[in-house]
Write a protein that holds these residues in place. Structure first.
Motif, PDB file in Angstrom:
ATOM      1  N   ILE A   1       0.848  -1.202   0.000  1.00 26.93           N
ATOM      2  CA  ILE A   1       0.000   0.000   0.000  1.00 26.93           C
ATOM      3  C   ILE A   1       0.879   1.246   0.000  1.00 26.93           C
ATOM      4  O   ILE A   1       0.655   2.177  -0.778  1.00 26.93           O
ATOM      5  N   GLU A   2       1.893   1.239   0.859  1.00 26.26           N
ATOM      6  CA  GLU A   2       2.808   2.373   0.961  1.00 26.26           C
ATOM      7  C   GLU A   2       3.654   2.519  -0.302  1.00 26.26           C
ATOM      8  O   GLU A   2       3.762   3.594  -0.876  1.00 26.26           O
ATOM      9  N   ALA A   3       4.254   1.431  -0.742  1.00 25.46           N
ATOM     10  CA  ALA A   3       5.182   1.474  -1.886  1.00 25.46           C
ATOM     11  C   ALA A   3       4.495   1.841  -3.192  1.00 25.46           C
ATOM     12  O   ALA A   3       5.070   2.532  -4.030  1.00 25.46           O
ATOM     13  N   LEU A   4       3.263   1.372  -3.367  1.00 25.92           N
ATOM     14  CA  LEU A   4       2.576   1.556  -4.652  1.00 25.92           C
ATOM     15  C   LEU A   4       1.516   2.657  -4.623  1.00 25.92           C
ATOM     16  O   LEU A   4       0.872   2.906  -5.633  1.00 25.92           O
ATOM     17  N   GLY A   5       1.310   3.300  -3.476  1.00 29.89           N
ATOM     18  CA  GLY A   5       0.309   4.364  -3.383  1.00 29.89           C
ATOM     19  C   GLY A   5      -1.107   3.869  -3.618  1.00 29.89           C
ATOM     20  O   GLY A   5      -1.870   4.428  -4.401  1.00 29.89           O
ATOM     21  N   ILE A   6      -1.471   2.806  -2.922  1.00 30.52           N
ATOM     22  CA  ILE A   6      -2.772   2.149  -3.119  1.00 30.52           C
ATOM     23  C   ILE A   6      -3.828   2.722  -2.196  1.00 30.52           C
ATOM     24  O   ILE A   6      -3.576   2.952  -1.018  1.00 30.52           O
ATOM     25  N   ASP A   7      -5.014   2.927  -2.741  1.00 32.91           N
ATOM     26  CA  ASP A   7      -6.178   3.357  -1.970  1.00 32.91           C
ATOM     27  C   ASP A   7      -6.923   2.104  -1.515  1.00 32.91           C
ATOM     28  O   ASP A   7      -7.550   1.423  -2.326  1.00 32.91           O
ATOM     29  N   VAL A   8      -6.840   1.807  -0.212  1.00 30.95           N
ATOM     30  CA  VAL A   8      -7.471   0.573   0.288  1.00 30.95           C
ATOM     31  C   VAL A   8      -8.984   0.601   0.159  1.00 30.95           C
ATOM     32  O   VAL A   8      -9.606  -0.446   0.040  1.00 30.95           O
ATOM     33  N   THR A   9      -9.572   1.793   0.150  1.00 29.02           N
ATOM     34  CA  THR A   9     -11.041   1.870   0.067  1.00 29.02           C
ATOM     35  C   THR A   9     -11.560   1.436  -1.297  1.00 29.02           C
ATOM     36  O   THR A   9     -12.725   1.087  -1.432  1.00 29.02           O
ATOM     37  N   GLN A  10     -10.703   1.461  -2.313  1.00 27.45           N
ATOM     38  CA  GLN A  10     -11.108   1.049  -3.658  1.00 27.45           C
ATOM     39  C   GLN A  10     -10.518  -0.306  -4.043  1.00 27.45           C
ATOM     40  O   GLN A  10     -10.661  -0.742  -5.181  1.00 27.45           O
ATOM     41  N   SER A  11      -9.851  -0.946  -3.107  1.00 27.45           N
ATOM     42  CA  SER A  11      -9.127  -2.171  -3.413  1.00 27.45           C
ATOM     43  C   SER A  11      -9.857  -3.412  -2.915  1.00 27.45           C
ATOM     44  O   SER A  11     -10.765  -3.325  -2.085  1.00 27.45           O
ATOM     45  N   ILE A  12      -9.424  -4.553  -3.426  1.00 24.06           N
ATOM     46  CA  ILE A  12     -10.061  -5.843  -3.132  1.00 24.06           C
ATOM     47  C   ILE A  12      -8.964  -6.852  -2.821  1.00 24.06           C
ATOM     48  O   ILE A  12      -7.902  -6.843  -3.458  1.00 24.06           O
ATOM     49  N   LEU A  13      -9.228  -7.719  -1.857  1.00 24.33           N
ATOM     50  CA  LEU A  13      -8.339  -8.841  -1.592  1.00 24.33           C
ATOM     51  C   LEU A  13      -9.050 -10.119  -2.004  1.00 24.33           C
ATOM     52  O   LEU A  13     -10.246 -10.272  -1.741  1.00 24.33           O
ATOM     53  N   VAL A  14      -8.318 -11.022  -2.653  1.00 27.83           N
ATOM     54  CA  VAL A  14      -8.865 -12.328  -3.023  1.00 27.83           C
ATOM     55  C   VAL A  14      -7.950 -13.392  -2.445  1.00 27.83           C
ATOM     56  O   VAL A  14      -6.759 -13.450  -2.766  1.00 27.83           O
ATOM     57  N   GLY A  15      -8.516 -14.223  -1.583  1.00 25.65           N
ATOM     58  CA  GLY A  15      -7.757 -15.299  -0.961  1.00 25.65           C
ATOM     59  C   GLY A  15      -8.564 -16.577  -0.935  1.00 25.65           C
ATOM     60  O   GLY A  15      -9.712 -16.612  -1.387  1.00 25.65           O
ATOM     61  N   ASP A  16      -7.952 -17.622  -0.370  1.00 25.33           N
ATOM     62  CA  ASP A  16      -8.656 -18.900  -0.289  1.00 25.33           C
ATOM     63  C   ASP A  16      -8.785 -19.413   1.137  1.00 25.33           C
ATOM     64  O   ASP A  16      -9.271 -20.510   1.345  1.00 25.33           O
ATOM     65  N   LYS A  17      -8.356 -18.575   2.100  1.00 20.72           N
ATOM     66  CA  LYS A  17      -8.472 -19.031   3.497  1.00 20.72           C
ATOM     67  C   LYS A  17      -8.624 -17.847   4.448  1.00 20.72           C
ATOM     68  O   LYS A  17      -8.406 -16.697   4.071  1.00 20.72           O
ATOM     69  N   VAL A  18      -8.997 -18.156   5.665  1.00 25.20           N
ATOM     70  CA  VAL A  18      -9.313 -17.154   6.680  1.00 25.20           C
ATOM     71  C   VAL A  18      -8.168 -16.170   6.897  1.00 25.20           C
ATOM     72  O   VAL A  18      -8.392 -14.964   6.992  1.00 25.20           O
ATOM     73  N   SER A  19      -6.925 -16.669   6.966  1.00 25.88           N
ATOM     74  CA  SER A  19      -5.802 -15.766   7.245  1.00 25.88           C
ATOM     75  C   SER A  19      -5.649 -14.692   6.167  1.00 25.88           C
ATOM     76  O   SER A  19      -5.234 -13.571   6.458  1.00 25.88           O
ATOM     77  N   ASP A  20      -6.016 -15.011   4.922  1.00 26.36           N
ATOM     78  CA  ASP A  20      -5.976 -14.004   3.849  1.00 26.36           C
ATOM     79  C   ASP A  20      -6.973 -12.886   4.153  1.00 26.36           C
ATOM     80  O   ASP A  20      -6.643 -11.701   4.082  1.00 26.36           O
ATOM     81  N   ILE A  21      -8.187 -13.285   4.490  1.00 24.40           N
ATOM     82  CA  ILE A  21      -9.252 -12.317   4.768  1.00 24.40           C
ATOM     83  C   ILE A  21      -8.896 -11.475   5.995  1.00 24.40           C
ATOM     84  O   ILE A  21      -9.072 -10.254   6.003  1.00 24.40           O
ATOM     85  N   GLN A  22      -8.369 -12.122   7.025  1.00 25.22           N
ATOM     86  CA  GLN A  22      -7.981 -11.399   8.238  1.00 25.22           C
ATOM     87  C   GLN A  22      -6.912 -10.354   7.938  1.00 25.22           C
ATOM     88  O   GLN A  22      -6.941  -9.251   8.482  1.00 25.22           O
ATOM     89  N   ALA A  23      -5.966 -10.682   7.068  1.00 22.71           N
ATOM     90  CA  ALA A  23      -4.925  -9.725   6.692  1.00 22.71           C
ATOM     91  C   ALA A  23      -5.525  -8.536   5.954  1.00 22.71           C
ATOM     92  O   ALA A  23      -5.153  -7.389   6.197  1.00 22.71           O
ATOM     93  N   GLY A  24      -6.463  -8.816   5.053  1.00 18.47           N
ATOM     94  CA  GLY A  24      -7.132  -7.734   4.328  1.00 18.47           C
ATOM     95  C   GLY A  24      -7.868  -6.801   5.266  1.00 18.47           C
ATOM     96  O   GLY A  24      -7.750  -5.571   5.160  1.00 18.47           O
ATOM     97  N   ILE A  25      -8.590  -7.371   6.195  1.00 20.58           N
ATOM     98  CA  ILE A  25      -9.333  -6.570   7.175  1.00 20.58           C
ATOM     99  C   ILE A  25      -8.356  -5.744   8.018  1.00 20.58           C
ATOM    100  O   ILE A  25      -8.571  -4.552   8.236  1.00 20.58           O
ATOM    101  N   ALA A  26      -7.266  -6.372   8.455  1.00 23.97           N
ATOM    102  CA  ALA A  26      -6.263  -5.677   9.274  1.00 23.97           C
ATOM    103  C   ALA A  26      -5.622  -4.507   8.525  1.00 23.97           C
ATOM    104  O   ALA A  26      -5.228  -3.514   9.130  1.00 23.97           O
TER     105      ALA A  26
END
Length: 186
Positions: free
Chosen positions: A123-148
Motif C-alpha cells: 500500500i505504501e510502496a505503490l500508493g494504493i487506496d485501500v477503500t477502492q481495493s479488493i483482496l482475493v484469498g482462499d483461506k481465513v488468514s488471507d481475509i484477516q490480513a485484508g481486514i487488518a
C-alpha cells in the motif's frame, strides 16, 4: 506523511488463487495455473487494477525449499504472466513461521498473514487506496490480513482450501474462482 493514494489494487494470494495448491509449491514442474486465471488477471488489468501478490511461504521457514528456489519460481511465474499480457505490480512474500521455522526464519514477524505487513508495505510502496481495493484469498488468514490492512472488500475463492464457517462469516463474498470475481468488480 501524506501520500496521494488513488490507485486501486487487487491483492491476490498465490497458492489456491493463482495456481493449484499442491502444498509447498517450489519448482516450475509443480506450478499449475488454475484454469481461467490468466484471462481473469488480464481482465482485472483492463479494469484498471494493480495486481499485487501477497503470499505466505512457510516452506522456506520449514527448510522445504530455499528463498533462491522461491525467487526462481516467482520469476518464472512473473514472466509466464507477462508473456500473456499480465504485468504484476508487486510480489510480496513472507518466509517466516513463528512455530515451525528453522534458524533465522523462526520469527514472529509482522508480514505473515493474518497480519497485514505485506499488504501495508505494498500500500505504501505503490500508493494504493485501500477503500477502492479488493483482496482475493482462499483461506481465513488471507481475509484477516485484508481486514487488518483496512481493505473493505475481501473475497474468498473455492479454488484452494476448503471454505470454513469462519471464512464465510469474515469474507465479503465467496466465489468459485478468480474468473467469477472479475464479473462482480467494476
Amino acid at each position: 506523511m501524506t501520500t496521494s493514494n488513488n490507485k486501486r489494487a487487487i491483492f491476490l494470494d498465490r497458492d489456491g488463487v493463482i495456481n493449484v495448491d499442491k502444498g509447498y509449491v517450489s519448482v516450475v514442474d509443480d506450478f499449475e495455473f488454475i484454469d481461467g486465471v490468466i484471462e481473469a488477471l488480464q481482465a482485472l488489468k483492463e479494469k484498471g487494477y494493480l495486481l499485487v501478490v501477497i503470499t505466505n511461504q512457510s516452506g522456506i521457514a520449514r527448510g522445504y525449499f530455499s528463498e533462491e528456489q522461491f525467487h526462481t519460481l516467482t520469476e518464472w511465474m512473473d514472466w509466464s504472466l507477462a508473456n500473456r499480457g499480465v504485468d504484476l505490480d508487486g510480489i510480496y512474500y513472507c518466509p517466516h513461521h513463528a512455530e515451525h521455522g528453522i534458524g533465522e526464519y523462526k520469527v514472529d514477524c509482522d508480514c505473515r498473514k493474518p497480519k497485514a505487513g505485506m499488504l501495508n508495505e505494498a500500500i505504501e510502496a505503490l500508493g494504493i487506496d485501500v477503500t477502492q481495493s479488493i483482496l482475493v484469498g482462499d483461506k481465513v488468514s488471507d481475509i484477516q490480513a485484508g481486514i487488518a490492512a483496512g481493505i473493505k472488500t475481501n473475497y474468498l475463492v473455492r479454488t484452494g482450501k476448503e471454505i470454513t464457517e469462519q471464512g464465510e462469516n469474515l469474507a465479503t463474498a465467496i466465489y468459485d474462482d478468480l474468473a467469477e470475481v472479475v464479473g462482480v468488480v467494476e
